[in-house]
Scaffold this active site. Structure first.
Site, PDB file in Angstrom:
ATOM      1  N   SER A   8       0.735  -1.237  -0.071  1.00  0.00           N
ATOM      2  CA  SER A   8      -0.018   0.155   0.108  1.00  0.00           C
ATOM      3  C   SER A   8       0.889   1.231   0.039  1.00  0.00           C
ATOM      4  O   SER A   8       1.715   1.549   0.743  1.00  0.00           O
ATOM      5  CB  SER A   8      -0.862   0.042   1.253  1.00  0.00           C
ATOM      6  OG  SER A   8      -1.497   1.447   1.310  1.00  0.00           O
ATOM      7  N   HIS A  33      -0.885  -1.526  -4.011  1.00  0.00           N
ATOM      8  CA  HIS A  33      -1.977  -1.670  -3.545  1.00  0.00           C
ATOM      9  C   HIS A  33      -2.454  -0.053  -3.627  1.00  0.00           C
ATOM     10  O   HIS A  33      -1.740   0.693  -2.943  1.00  0.00           O
ATOM     11  CB  HIS A  33      -2.131  -1.963  -2.251  1.00  0.00           C
ATOM     12  CG  HIS A  33      -3.598  -2.116  -1.587  1.00  0.00           C
ATOM     13  ND1 HIS A  33      -4.533  -3.118  -1.772  1.00  0.00           N
ATOM     14  CD2 HIS A  33      -4.091  -1.408  -0.602  1.00  0.00           C
ATOM     15  CE1 HIS A  33      -5.308  -2.794  -0.977  1.00  0.00           C
ATOM     16  NE2 HIS A  33      -5.181  -1.853  -0.333  1.00  0.00           N
ATOM     17  N   ASP A  35      -4.990   2.917  -2.673  1.00  0.00           N
ATOM     18  CA  ASP A  35      -6.123   3.100  -1.755  1.00  0.00           C
ATOM     19  C   ASP A  35      -6.781   4.243  -2.466  1.00  0.00           C
ATOM     20  O   ASP A  35      -6.422   5.371  -2.084  1.00  0.00           O
ATOM     21  CB  ASP A  35      -5.657   3.097  -0.574  1.00  0.00           C
ATOM     22  CG  ASP A  35      -5.552   1.823   0.156  1.00  0.00           C
ATOM     23  OD1 ASP A  35      -6.157   0.772   0.154  1.00  0.00           O
ATOM     24  OD2 ASP A  35      -4.240   1.788   0.940  1.00  0.00           O
ATOM     25  N   MET A  37      -9.929   6.830  -1.547  1.00  0.00           N
ATOM     26  CA  MET A  37     -10.919   7.159  -0.621  1.00  0.00           C
ATOM     27  C   MET A  37     -11.594   8.530  -0.998  1.00  0.00           C
ATOM     28  O   MET A  37     -10.916   9.567  -1.521  1.00  0.00           O
ATOM     29  CB  MET A  37     -10.164   7.615   0.695  1.00  0.00           C
ATOM     30  CG  MET A  37      -9.454   6.355   1.180  1.00  0.00           C
ATOM     31  SD  MET A  37      -8.591   6.514   2.839  1.00  0.00           S
ATOM     32  CE  MET A  37      -7.492   5.486   3.119  1.00  0.00           C
ATOM     33  N   HIS A  66      -8.293  -0.429  -4.613  1.00  0.00           N
ATOM     34  CA  HIS A  66      -9.113  -0.778  -3.471  1.00  0.00           C
ATOM     35  C   HIS A  66      -9.855   0.507  -3.519  1.00  0.00           C
ATOM     36  O   HIS A  66      -9.318   1.645  -2.809  1.00  0.00           O
ATOM     37  CB  HIS A  66      -8.241  -0.874  -2.060  1.00  0.00           C
ATOM     38  CG  HIS A  66      -9.249  -0.966  -1.030  1.00  0.00           C
ATOM     39  ND1 HIS A  66      -8.507  -1.212   0.257  1.00  0.00           N
ATOM     40  CD2 HIS A  66     -10.429  -1.509  -0.847  1.00  0.00           C
ATOM     41  CE1 HIS A  66      -9.411  -1.270   1.146  1.00  0.00           C
ATOM     42  NE2 HIS A  66     -10.521  -1.235   0.673  1.00  0.00           N
ATOM     43  N   MET A  68     -12.374   2.765  -1.862  1.00  0.00           N
ATOM     44  CA  MET A  68     -13.334   3.135  -0.295  1.00  0.00           C
ATOM     45  C   MET A  68     -14.130   4.222  -0.816  1.00  0.00           C
ATOM     46  O   MET A  68     -13.775   5.446  -0.315  1.00  0.00           O
ATOM     47  CB  MET A  68     -12.289   3.437   0.821  1.00  0.00           C
ATOM     48  CG  MET A  68     -11.674   1.923   1.069  1.00  0.00           C
ATOM     49  SD  MET A  68     -10.214   2.369   2.192  1.00  0.00           S
ATOM     50  CE  MET A  68      -9.087   2.403   0.956  1.00  0.00           C
ATOM     51  N   MET A 137     -11.206  -6.857   5.560  1.00  0.00           N
ATOM     52  CA  MET A 137     -10.540  -5.716   6.241  1.00  0.00           C
ATOM     53  C   MET A 137     -10.305  -6.258   7.673  1.00  0.00           C
ATOM     54  O   MET A 137     -11.087  -6.490   8.317  1.00  0.00           O
ATOM     55  CB  MET A 137     -11.396  -4.457   6.113  1.00  0.00           C
ATOM     56  CG  MET A 137     -11.583  -3.475   4.811  1.00  0.00           C
ATOM     57  SD  MET A 137      -9.977  -3.202   4.042  1.00  0.00           S
ATOM     58  CE  MET A 137      -9.413  -1.914   5.167  1.00  0.00           C
ATOM     59  N   ASP A 171      -5.991  -6.873   4.725  1.00  0.00           N
ATOM     60  CA  ASP A 171      -5.734  -5.497   4.609  1.00  0.00           C
ATOM     61  C   ASP A 171      -5.932  -4.646   5.776  1.00  0.00           C
ATOM     62  O   ASP A 171      -6.926  -4.475   6.206  1.00  0.00           O
ATOM     63  CB  ASP A 171      -6.542  -4.629   3.300  1.00  0.00           C
ATOM     64  CG  ASP A 171      -6.085  -3.357   3.088  1.00  0.00           C
ATOM     65  OD1 ASP A 171      -4.821  -2.776   3.794  1.00  0.00           O
ATOM     66  OD2 ASP A 171      -6.642  -2.601   2.320  1.00  0.00           O
TER      67      ASP A 171
HETATM   68  C1  DX5 Z   1      -6.888   1.253   5.036  1.00  0.00           C
HETATM   69  C2  DX5 Z   1      -6.292   0.821   3.817  1.00  0.00           C
HETATM   70  C3  DX5 Z   1      -4.923   0.120   3.856  1.00  0.00           C
HETATM   71  C4  DX5 Z   1      -3.706   0.632   4.597  1.00  0.00           C
HETATM   72  C5  DX5 Z   1      -2.704  -0.308   4.936  1.00  0.00           C
HETATM   73  O1  DX5 Z   1      -7.899   1.922   4.723  1.00  0.00           O
HETATM   74  O2  DX5 Z   1      -7.164   0.095   2.924  1.00  0.00           O
HETATM   75  O3  DX5 Z   1      -4.681  -0.419   2.795  1.00  0.00           O
HETATM   76  O4  DX5 Z   1      -3.347   1.687   3.718  1.00  0.00           O
HETATM   77  O5  DX5 Z   1      -1.885   0.501   5.615  1.00  0.00           O
HETATM   78  P1  DX5 Z   1      -1.414  -0.184   7.104  1.00  0.00           P
HETATM   79  O6  DX5 Z   1      -0.484  -1.521   6.630  1.00  0.00           O
HETATM   80  O7  DX5 Z   1      -0.528   0.777   7.265  1.00  0.00           O
HETATM   81  O8  DX5 Z   1      -2.374  -0.757   7.869  1.00  0.00           O
HETATM   82 ZN    ZN Z   2      -6.557  -0.868   1.154  1.00  0.00          ZN
END
Ligand code: DX5
Ligand code: ZN
Length: 219
Positions: A8, A33, A35, A37, A66, A68, A137, A171
């Site tokens: 990530s 990965h 992310d 948001m 991913h 969100m 998650m 994750d």
């Molecule tokens: C959280 C993300 C994760 C996160 C993982 O909402 O989906 O992918 O970045 O980071 P760590 O490994 O720091 O939990």
């Molecule tokens: Zn993620």
């Protein structure tokens, strides 16, 4: 089968992202990965389509996106065009899961469904025939650097027992100890962010997450 490590970049040094992407190669992680948001589905805003295009133009790594976001169906095609290899969305989003899976698959991308910690594993069962991967998650989505929720290990195990061939990604809060719990319960892909990027030896951290025996050979 070898465990897949998906890195990530949420907590990577975004000002020097090209350097960070070069490092991922050197650390021998398997996927990137990404992310996304939207500040509505989760209380944080990260990055989106233009940045994914930029990353795609720089690297040929597998891009594990991913989402969100509240309405993944609306954006699935745009993320595919920007270069995603797999698009994972949340079952708890407002989009119809079947329509979203079909929209993702029609682009040629692989499709994943993510479950927040409070969502029971059975909720995803009706969609598995269209799903390449289920993401469990192990923190509340929204921020990197949180601690792994220990109760989630049993959820991974339940899913794995019900569908032994299912690809399960985990994750949130993954480090060498929690990776071992998740792998032992049946996870085949592990996302790691802050543990990897903050490690003094990230190549070793990636190997430990994968479960490789890194102890020196006895002579
Ligand atoms: C959280 C993300 C994760 C996160 C993982 O909402 O989906 O992918 O970045 O980071 P760590 O490994 O720091 O939990
Ligand atoms: Zn993620």
């Amino acid at each position: 089968m070898n465990t897949i490590v998906s890195a990530s970049i949420l907590n990577a040094d975004i000002c020097h992202l090209a350097d960070e992407l070069d490092k991922l190669r050197a650390w021998q992680v398997d996927m990137l990965h990404f992310d996304v948001m939207d500040g509505i589905f989760v209380p944080n805003i990260s990055f989106g389509i233009p940045m994914l295009s930029a990353v795609r133009s720089y690297t040929d790594m597998f891009l594990d996106v991913h989402l969100m976001i509240t309405d993944p169906l609306r954006y699935a095609e745009a993320f595919a065009e920007a270069g995603a290899d797999r698009i994972t969305f949340h079952l708890e989003s407002s989009s119809d899961p079947r329509a979203t899976l079909e929209a993702i698959r029609s682009t040629g991308c692989k499709a994943g469904i993510a479950l927040k910690p409070a969502t029971p594993p059975e909720a995803v069962f009706p969609y598995l025939s269209l799903t390449d991967m289920v993401l469990v998650m192990t923190v509340e989505p929204g921020f990197g650097g949180q601690s792994y929720l220990p109760d989630m290990t049993d959820k991974i195990r339940q899913l794995h027992r019900a569908f032994p061939d299912l690809c399960i990604q985990v994750d949130g809060g993954i480090n060498e100890k929690t990776a071992s719990l998740a792998r032992g319960a049946g996870a085949s892909e592990l996302v790691t962010g802050s543990y990897l990027f903050q490690s003094p030896d990230p190549a070793l951290a990636a190997a430990l997450v994968r479960g490789e025996n890194t102890s020196p050979q006895a002579v």
